[in-house]
Design a protein around this motif. Sequence first.
Motif, PDB file in Angstrom:
ATOM      1  N   ALA A  37       0.832  -1.321   0.116  1.00  0.00           N
ATOM      2  CA  ALA A  37      -0.130  -0.057   0.059  1.00  0.00           C
ATOM      3  C   ALA A  37       0.855   1.187   0.072  1.00  0.00           C
ATOM      4  CB  ALA A  37      -0.816  -0.138   1.198  1.00  0.00           C
ATOM      5  N   LEU A  38       1.890   1.170   0.755  1.00  0.00           N
ATOM      6  CA  LEU A  38       2.939   2.591   0.661  1.00  0.00           C
ATOM      7  C   LEU A  38       3.524   2.598  -0.573  1.00  0.00           C
ATOM      8  CD1 LEU A  38       4.470   4.401   2.154  1.00  0.00           C
ATOM      9  CD2 LEU A  38       6.030   2.832   3.048  1.00  0.00           C
ATOM     10  N   ILE A  39       4.103   1.660  -1.209  1.00  0.00           N
ATOM     11  CA  ILE A  39       4.589   1.707  -2.385  1.00  0.00           C
ATOM     12  C   ILE A  39       3.550   2.115  -3.527  1.00  0.00           C
ATOM     13  CG2 ILE A  39       5.439   0.662  -4.503  1.00  0.00           C
ATOM     14  CD1 ILE A  39       6.893  -1.343  -2.214  1.00  0.00           C
ATOM     15  N   ALA A  40       2.231   1.558  -3.466  1.00  0.00           N
ATOM     16  CA  ALA A  40       1.235   1.811  -4.359  1.00  0.00           C
ATOM     17  C   ALA A  40       0.893   3.580  -4.134  1.00  0.00           C
ATOM     18  CB  ALA A  40      -0.124   1.270  -4.047  1.00  0.00           C
ATOM     19  N   VAL A  41       0.818   3.993  -2.764  1.00  0.00           N
ATOM     20  CA  VAL A  41       0.557   5.350  -2.765  1.00  0.00           C
ATOM     21  C   VAL A  41       1.700   6.317  -3.231  1.00  0.00           C
ATOM     22  CG1 VAL A  41       0.472   7.127  -0.766  1.00  0.00           C
ATOM     23  CG2 VAL A  41      -0.968   4.946  -0.650  1.00  0.00           C
ATOM     24  N   LEU A  42       2.961   5.991  -2.781  1.00  0.00           N
ATOM     25  CA  LEU A  42       3.963   6.646  -3.550  1.00  0.00           C
ATOM     26  C   LEU A  42       4.071   6.711  -4.976  1.00  0.00           C
ATOM     27  CD1 LEU A  42       6.872   5.727  -0.839  1.00  0.00           C
ATOM     28  CD2 LEU A  42       5.563   7.782  -0.963  1.00  0.00           C
ATOM     29  N   ALA A  43       3.615   5.743  -5.429  1.00  0.00           N
ATOM     30  CA  ALA A  43       3.620   5.721  -7.179  1.00  0.00           C
ATOM     31  C   ALA A  43       2.528   6.326  -7.621  1.00  0.00           C
ATOM     32  CB  ALA A  43       3.814   4.235  -7.717  1.00  0.00           C
ATOM     33  N   VAL A  44       1.346   6.284  -7.083  1.00  0.00           N
ATOM     34  CA  VAL A  44       0.266   6.802  -7.718  1.00  0.00           C
ATOM     35  C   VAL A  44      -0.205   8.148  -7.264  1.00  0.00           C
ATOM     36  CG1 VAL A  44      -2.515   6.382  -7.810  1.00  0.00           C
ATOM     37  CG2 VAL A  44      -0.986   4.562  -7.689  1.00  0.00           C
ATOM     38  N   ALA A  45       0.110   8.527  -6.252  1.00  0.00           N
ATOM     39  CA  ALA A  45      -0.141  10.191  -5.680  1.00  0.00           C
ATOM     40  C   ALA A  45       0.514  11.154  -6.627  1.00  0.00           C
ATOM     41  CB  ALA A  45       0.551  10.297  -4.136  1.00  0.00           C
ATOM     42  N   PRO A  46       1.741  11.108  -6.861  1.00  0.00           N
ATOM     43  CA  PRO A  46       2.284  11.940  -7.832  1.00  0.00           C
ATOM     44  C   PRO A  46       1.475  12.143  -9.081  1.00  0.00           C
ATOM     45  CG  PRO A  46       4.101  10.898  -6.806  1.00  0.00           C
ATOM     46  CD  PRO A  46       2.879  10.017  -6.699  1.00  0.00           C
ATOM     47  N   VAL A  47       1.178  10.780  -9.708  1.00  0.00           N
ATOM     48  CA  VAL A  47       0.564  10.761 -11.073  1.00  0.00           C
ATOM     49  C   VAL A  47      -0.805  11.544 -10.875  1.00  0.00           C
ATOM     50  CG1 VAL A  47      -0.621   9.314 -12.850  1.00  0.00           C
ATOM     51  CG2 VAL A  47       1.792   8.834 -11.733  1.00  0.00           C
ATOM     52  N   ALA A  48      -1.594  10.974  -9.681  1.00  0.00           N
ATOM     53  CA  ALA A  48      -3.001  11.630  -9.359  1.00  0.00           C
ATOM     54  C   ALA A  48      -2.823  13.222  -9.378  1.00  0.00           C
ATOM     55  CB  ALA A  48      -3.642  11.012  -8.357  1.00  0.00           C
ATOM     56  N   ALA A  49      -1.767  13.804  -8.489  1.00  0.00           N
ATOM     57  CA  ALA A  49      -1.657  15.121  -8.352  1.00  0.00           C
ATOM     58  C   ALA A  49      -1.379  16.060  -9.870  1.00  0.00           C
ATOM     59  CB  ALA A  49      -0.659  15.552  -7.346  1.00  0.00           C
ATOM     60  N   LEU A  50      -0.690  15.146 -10.625  1.00  0.00           N
ATOM     61  CA  LEU A  50      -0.351  15.781 -11.983  1.00  0.00           C
ATOM     62  C   LEU A  50      -1.424  15.787 -12.925  1.00  0.00           C
ATOM     63  CD1 LEU A  50       1.874  16.702 -13.760  1.00  0.00           C
ATOM     64  CD2 LEU A  50       2.437  14.396 -14.503  1.00  0.00           C
ATOM     65  N   LEU A  51      -2.411  14.829 -12.964  1.00  0.00           N
ATOM     66  CA  LEU A  51      -3.430  14.782 -13.588  1.00  0.00           C
ATOM     67  C   LEU A  51      -4.417  15.594 -13.039  1.00  0.00           C
ATOM     68  CD1 LEU A  51      -3.844  10.911 -14.310  1.00  0.00           C
ATOM     69  CD2 LEU A  51      -2.941  12.822 -15.841  1.00  0.00           C
ATOM     70  N   ALA A  52      -4.583  15.716 -12.045  1.00  0.00           N
ATOM     71  CA  ALA A  52      -5.669  16.599 -11.269  1.00  0.00           C
ATOM     72  C   ALA A  52      -5.556  17.997 -11.632  1.00  0.00           C
ATOM     73  CB  ALA A  52      -5.971  16.382  -9.759  1.00  0.00           C
ATOM     74  N   GLY A  53      -4.007  18.443 -11.153  1.00  0.00           N
ATOM     75  CA  GLY A  53      -3.504  19.717 -11.428  1.00  0.00           C
ATOM     76  C   GLY A  53      -3.468  20.213 -12.876  1.00  0.00           C
ATOM     77  N   ASP A  54      -3.210  19.334 -13.788  1.00  0.00           N
ATOM     78  CA  ASP A  54      -3.238  19.668 -15.192  1.00  0.00           C
ATOM     79  C   ASP A  54      -4.943  19.899 -15.530  1.00  0.00           C
ATOM     80  OD1 ASP A  54      -2.205  19.991 -17.871  1.00  0.00           O
ATOM     81  OD2 ASP A  54      -3.398  18.350 -18.440  1.00  0.00           O
ATOM     82  N   ALA A  55      -5.878  19.136 -15.312  1.00  0.00           N
ATOM     83  CA  ALA A  55      -7.233  19.262 -15.669  1.00  0.00           C
ATOM     84  C   ALA A  55      -7.526  20.762 -14.734  1.00  0.00           C
ATOM     85  CB  ALA A  55      -7.913  18.222 -15.140  1.00  0.00           C
ATOM     86  N   ALA A  56      -7.220  20.957 -13.615  1.00  0.00           N
ATOM     87  CA  ALA A  56      -7.614  22.254 -12.947  1.00  0.00           C
ATOM     88  C   ALA A  56      -7.047  23.306 -13.621  1.00  0.00           C
ATOM     89  CB  ALA A  56      -7.299  21.958 -11.391  1.00  0.00           C
ATOM     90  N   ARG A  57      -5.831  23.346 -13.964  1.00  0.00           N
ATOM     91  CA  ARG A  57      -5.083  24.488 -14.592  1.00  0.00           C
ATOM     92  C   ARG A  57      -5.964  24.817 -15.683  1.00  0.00           C
ATOM     93  NH1 ARG A  57      -2.045  24.703 -18.651  1.00  0.00           N
ATOM     94  NH2 ARG A  57      -2.024  22.503 -18.754  1.00  0.00           N
ATOM     95  N   ARG A  58      -6.142  23.770 -16.792  1.00  0.00           N
ATOM     96  CA  ARG A  58      -6.960  24.034 -18.182  1.00  0.00           C
ATOM     97  C   ARG A  58      -8.173  24.589 -17.751  1.00  0.00           C
ATOM     98  NH1 ARG A  58      -7.959  19.634 -20.292  1.00  0.00           N
ATOM     99  NH2 ARG A  58      -6.701  18.116 -18.842  1.00  0.00           N
ATOM    100  N   HIS A  59      -8.820  23.883 -16.706  1.00  0.00           N
ATOM    101  CA  HIS A  59     -10.353  24.689 -16.420  1.00  0.00           C
ATOM    102  C   HIS A  59     -10.176  26.092 -16.191  1.00  0.00           C
ATOM    103  CE1 HIS A  59     -14.304  24.825 -14.880  1.00  0.00           C
ATOM    104  NE2 HIS A  59     -13.687  25.228 -13.469  1.00  0.00           N
ATOM    105  N   TYR A  60      -9.413  26.318 -15.103  1.00  0.00           N
ATOM    106  CA  TYR A  60      -9.378  27.475 -14.557  1.00  0.00           C
ATOM    107  C   TYR A  60      -8.698  28.763 -15.665  1.00  0.00           C
ATOM    108  CZ  TYR A  60     -10.844  25.841 -10.070  1.00  0.00           C
ATOM    109  OH  TYR A  60     -11.422  25.384  -8.931  1.00  0.00           O
ATOM    110  N   GLU A  61      -7.702  28.200 -16.451  1.00  0.00           N
ATOM    111  CA  GLU A  61      -7.511  29.075 -17.652  1.00  0.00           C
ATOM    112  C   GLU A  61      -8.550  29.481 -18.411  1.00  0.00           C
ATOM    113  OE1 GLU A  61      -3.936  27.192 -19.176  1.00  0.00           O
ATOM    114  OE2 GLU A  61      -2.582  28.083 -17.714  1.00  0.00           O
ATOM    115  N   ASP A  62      -9.281  28.313 -18.846  1.00  0.00           N
ATOM    116  CA  ASP A  62     -10.409  28.717 -19.710  1.00  0.00           C
ATOM    117  C   ASP A  62     -11.529  29.595 -19.098  1.00  0.00           C
ATOM    118  OD1 ASP A  62      -9.332  27.180 -21.695  1.00  0.00           O
ATOM    119  OD2 ASP A  62     -10.425  25.320 -21.053  1.00  0.00           O
ATOM    120  N   THR A  63     -11.651  29.413 -17.667  1.00  0.00           N
ATOM    121  CA  THR A  63     -12.608  30.293 -17.150  1.00  0.00           C
ATOM    122  C   THR A  63     -11.970  31.801 -17.069  1.00  0.00           C
ATOM    123  OG1 THR A  63     -13.471  28.382 -15.681  1.00  0.00           O
ATOM    124  CG2 THR A  63     -13.781  30.608 -14.799  1.00  0.00           C
ATOM    125  N   ALA A  64     -10.852  31.857 -16.701  1.00  0.00           N
ATOM    126  CA  ALA A  64     -10.186  33.046 -16.698  1.00  0.00           C
ATOM    127  C   ALA A  64     -10.227  33.953 -17.971  1.00  0.00           C
ATOM    128  CB  ALA A  64      -8.700  33.219 -16.245  1.00  0.00           C
TER     129      ALA A  64
END
Length: 207
Positions: free
Chosen positions: A43-70
């Motif tokens: 579980a620890l290895i999975a979290v360390l591997a998945v968390a950065p990917v999830a953060a990157l995907l969520a951050g990229d989606a949020a950035r594109r959404h808020y840039e379009d909104t702005a």
Amino acid sequence: MAGEIPPAQPPPGPPPRPLLWRWRHNPLRRRTDTLHAWLGLGALIAVLAVAPVAALLAGDAARRHYEDTARHQNLTRYETDATLVRDAPRHPEPGSDEEKRTRYPAEVRVVTREGRTRTTRAEVQPGLTAGNTVRVWVTADGEVTDRPLTREEVRSRTMGWALLAAIGVALTGAAAHALTGLALRRRNHADWDTAWAETAPRWTTPT
């Protein structure tokens, strides 16, 4: 009562130690202890591997959404002068620092880019009298609104969503490990009850 099997009493749990104790060779270590340790490591290895990917995907989606909104807000909103129609309420403590931060809703008149005059409401400083002008952001139809998102706001909201995604992965991993531990403990107790039912009659002395 003679011959009655006393209720099983599970052995006390192991004392709090680092996670590595479950891999040490000792006569009290159960297979479920080792399994729980390996599952925790997985579980620890999975979290360390998945968390950065999830953060990157969520951050990229949020950035594109808020840039379009702005971008849309900058195209559909503009800053202009608004004239107070009536006096704004006065603050109960004139001259205080709180008065400088307080805003009251007041009726104002704005002129749209098409030249139409519209009366709406805006948040203004306390104590302003009718006829005073304030700068406000309005939509194309003259409705007072918030200013468009700034680059700093887009960046902070993007980082917030990325952080939430990483925390969500960590909490999911922790919850999965906790539920697995609960299931293994229940299995240990069931095995203990079975073993005790077989052993207790030999320890029970009729009276």
